[in-house]
Motif scaffolding. Structure first.
Motif, PDB file in Angstrom:
ATOM      1  N   ALA A  55       0.718  -1.177   0.109  1.00 30.31           N
ATOM      2  CA  ALA A  55      -0.017  -0.004   0.155  1.00 30.31           C
ATOM      3  C   ALA A  55       0.755   1.326  -0.017  1.00 30.31           C
ATOM      4  O   ALA A  55       0.550   2.172  -0.730  1.00 30.31           O
ATOM      5  CB  ALA A  55      -0.741   0.008   1.277  1.00 30.31           C
ATOM      6  N   LEU A  56       2.140   1.180   0.852  1.00 30.34           N
ATOM      7  CA  LEU A  56       3.058   2.243   0.622  1.00 30.34           C
ATOM      8  C   LEU A  56       3.571   2.527  -0.791  1.00 30.34           C
ATOM      9  O   LEU A  56       3.823   3.799  -1.061  1.00 30.34           O
ATOM     10  CB  LEU A  56       4.047   2.093   1.755  1.00 30.34           C
ATOM     11  N   VAL A  57       3.744   1.484  -1.472  1.00 27.66           N
ATOM     12  CA  VAL A  57       4.274   1.592  -2.797  1.00 27.66           C
ATOM     13  C   VAL A  57       3.239   2.417  -3.744  1.00 27.66           C
ATOM     14  O   VAL A  57       3.669   3.290  -4.265  1.00 27.66           O
ATOM     15  CB  VAL A  57       4.529   0.139  -3.370  1.00 27.66           C
ATOM     16  N   ALA A  58       2.119   1.783  -3.615  1.00 25.55           N
ATOM     17  CA  ALA A  58       0.956   2.414  -4.414  1.00 25.55           C
ATOM     18  C   ALA A  58       0.866   3.999  -3.888  1.00 25.55           C
ATOM     19  O   ALA A  58       0.394   4.987  -4.892  1.00 25.55           O
ATOM     20  CB  ALA A  58      -0.402   1.719  -4.187  1.00 25.55           C
ATOM     21  N   GLU A  59       1.048   4.417  -2.707  1.00 26.41           N
ATOM     22  CA  GLU A  59       1.050   5.795  -2.279  1.00 26.41           C
ATOM     23  C   GLU A  59       2.086   6.727  -2.746  1.00 26.41           C
ATOM     24  O   GLU A  59       2.145   7.775  -3.412  1.00 26.41           O
ATOM     25  CB  GLU A  59       0.850   5.756  -0.681  1.00 26.41           C
ATOM     26  N   GLY A  60       3.367   5.936  -2.930  1.00 32.44           N
ATOM     27  CA  GLY A  60       4.434   6.530  -3.264  1.00 32.44           C
ATOM     28  C   GLY A  60       4.285   6.956  -4.907  1.00 32.44           C
ATOM     29  O   GLY A  60       4.946   7.915  -5.306  1.00 32.44           O
ATOM     30  N   PHE A  61       3.794   5.846  -5.707  1.00 34.28           N
ATOM     31  CA  PHE A  61       3.428   6.177  -7.123  1.00 34.28           C
ATOM     32  C   PHE A  61       2.452   7.130  -7.155  1.00 34.28           C
ATOM     33  O   PHE A  61       2.611   8.110  -8.240  1.00 34.28           O
ATOM     34  CB  PHE A  61       2.823   4.735  -7.618  1.00 34.28           C
ATOM     35  N   MET A  62       1.472   7.148  -6.518  1.00 40.99           N
ATOM     36  CA  MET A  62       0.291   8.396  -6.457  1.00 40.99           C
ATOM     37  C   MET A  62       0.953   9.549  -6.471  1.00 40.99           C
ATOM     38  O   MET A  62       0.497  10.536  -6.985  1.00 40.99           O
ATOM     39  CB  MET A  62      -0.704   8.013  -5.487  1.00 40.99           C
ATOM     40  N   ASN A  65       6.519   9.944  -5.477  1.00 46.95           N
ATOM     41  CA  ASN A  65       7.560   9.987  -4.327  1.00 46.95           C
ATOM     42  C   ASN A  65       8.188   8.787  -4.327  1.00 46.95           C
ATOM     43  O   ASN A  65       7.713   7.781  -3.913  1.00 46.95           O
ATOM     44  CB  ASN A  65       6.915  10.264  -2.872  1.00 46.95           C
ATOM     45  N   ASN A  66       9.351   9.006  -4.845  1.00 46.04           N
ATOM     46  CA  ASN A  66      10.366   7.575  -4.982  1.00 46.04           C
ATOM     47  C   ASN A  66      10.818   6.963  -3.681  1.00 46.04           C
ATOM     48  O   ASN A  66      10.817   5.914  -3.426  1.00 46.04           O
ATOM     49  CB  ASN A  66      11.776   8.002  -5.800  1.00 46.04           C
ATOM     50  N   LEU A  67      10.995   7.949  -2.532  1.00 49.14           N
ATOM     51  CA  LEU A  67      11.249   7.417  -1.217  1.00 49.14           C
ATOM     52  C   LEU A  67      10.168   6.373  -0.764  1.00 49.14           C
ATOM     53  O   LEU A  67      10.535   5.441  -0.241  1.00 49.14           O
ATOM     54  CB  LEU A  67      11.802   8.489  -0.300  1.00 49.14           C
ATOM     55  N   LEU A  68       9.044   6.910  -0.866  1.00 47.07           N
ATOM     56  CA  LEU A  68       7.873   6.086  -0.440  1.00 47.07           C
ATOM     57  C   LEU A  68       7.699   4.627  -1.146  1.00 47.07           C
ATOM     58  O   LEU A  68       7.591   3.577  -0.825  1.00 47.07           O
ATOM     59  CB  LEU A  68       6.534   6.667  -0.375  1.00 47.07           C
ATOM     60  N   ALA A  69       7.942   4.999  -2.349  1.00 45.68           N
ATOM     61  CA  ALA A  69       7.937   3.517  -3.323  1.00 45.68           C
ATOM     62  C   ALA A  69       9.050   2.706  -2.855  1.00 45.68           C
ATOM     63  O   ALA A  69       8.758   1.651  -2.949  1.00 45.68           O
ATOM     64  CB  ALA A  69       7.885   3.961  -4.956  1.00 45.68           C
ATOM     65  N   VAL A  70      10.243   3.050  -2.688  1.00 45.86           N
ATOM     66  CA  VAL A  70      11.336   2.256  -2.370  1.00 45.86           C
ATOM     67  C   VAL A  70      11.309   1.737  -0.950  1.00 45.86           C
ATOM     68  O   VAL A  70      11.119   0.410  -0.980  1.00 45.86           O
ATOM     69  CB  VAL A  70      12.523   2.967  -2.545  1.00 45.86           C
ATOM     70  N   VAL A  71      10.647   2.446  -0.050  1.00 48.11           N
ATOM     71  CA  VAL A  71      10.448   1.946   1.354  1.00 48.11           C
ATOM     72  C   VAL A  71       9.522   0.993   1.332  1.00 48.11           C
ATOM     73  O   VAL A  71       9.654  -0.148   1.993  1.00 48.11           O
ATOM     74  CB  VAL A  71      10.551   3.042   2.438  1.00 48.11           C
ATOM     75  N   GLY A  72       8.371   1.349   0.636  1.00 50.83           N
ATOM     76  CA  GLY A  72       7.308   0.428   0.629  1.00 50.83           C
ATOM     77  C   GLY A  72       7.408  -0.828  -0.078  1.00 50.83           C
ATOM     78  O   GLY A  72       7.085  -2.068   0.386  1.00 50.83           O
TER      79      GLY A  72
END
Length: 138
Positions: A55-62, A65-72
């Motif tokens: 879900a954090l990856v999806a939020e990072g894509f939306m 934000n690359n950091l959210l996508a990588v951490v997710g």
């Protein structure tokens, strides 16, 4: 429903969608964990942790934000790998762990087990004496 939400600037529609998503997520979590018990619970916790990562990856894509996508992706993949390792250690599949408790009764119908045998009370000095006089301790 998603198209209506994206095409509208109405705040109450957005809050309604947020509330519906929250209720749906809560229902899915309760439904998934209702029949889980015993040694299966850590596996389900890892699966839910993995879901939060995805879900954090999806939020990072939306949010672009690359950091959210990588951490997710790190959280999601580590939870998925740990769930797989735990299932392999129990010689069970992930589907068996998650869906294995459905349709079973959680209340016992037979007689309660009788406690047999005797309890042996030992103290620290006796244990130290037994260990000191032993030839091999495994």
């Amino acid at each position: 429903a998603m198209g209506v939400y994206l095409a509208s600037d109405n705040t109450s529609l957005g809050l309604g969608c947020l509330a519906a998503t929250t209720v749906g997520s809560a229902a899915m979590g309760v439904h998934m964990t209702a029949s889980i018990g015993g040694a299966d619970m850590p596996v389900v916790i890892c699966v839910l942790n993995s879901y939060s990562g995805w879900a954090l990856v999806a939020e990072g894509f939306m949010l672009n934000n690359n950091l959210l996508a990588v951490v997710g992706s790190l959280i999601g993949s580590s939870g998925a790998i740990l769930s797989y390792i735990m299932c392999k250690a129990m010689n069970r599949s992930l589907a068996n762990v998650i869906f294995g408790g459905y349709g079973t009764s959680s209340t016992g119908t037979g007689e309660a087990m009788e406690i047999t045998g005797e309890a042996t009370v030992v103290d620290i000095d006796h244990v130290a004496e037994v260990l000191a006089s032993s030839k091999n301790v495994i």
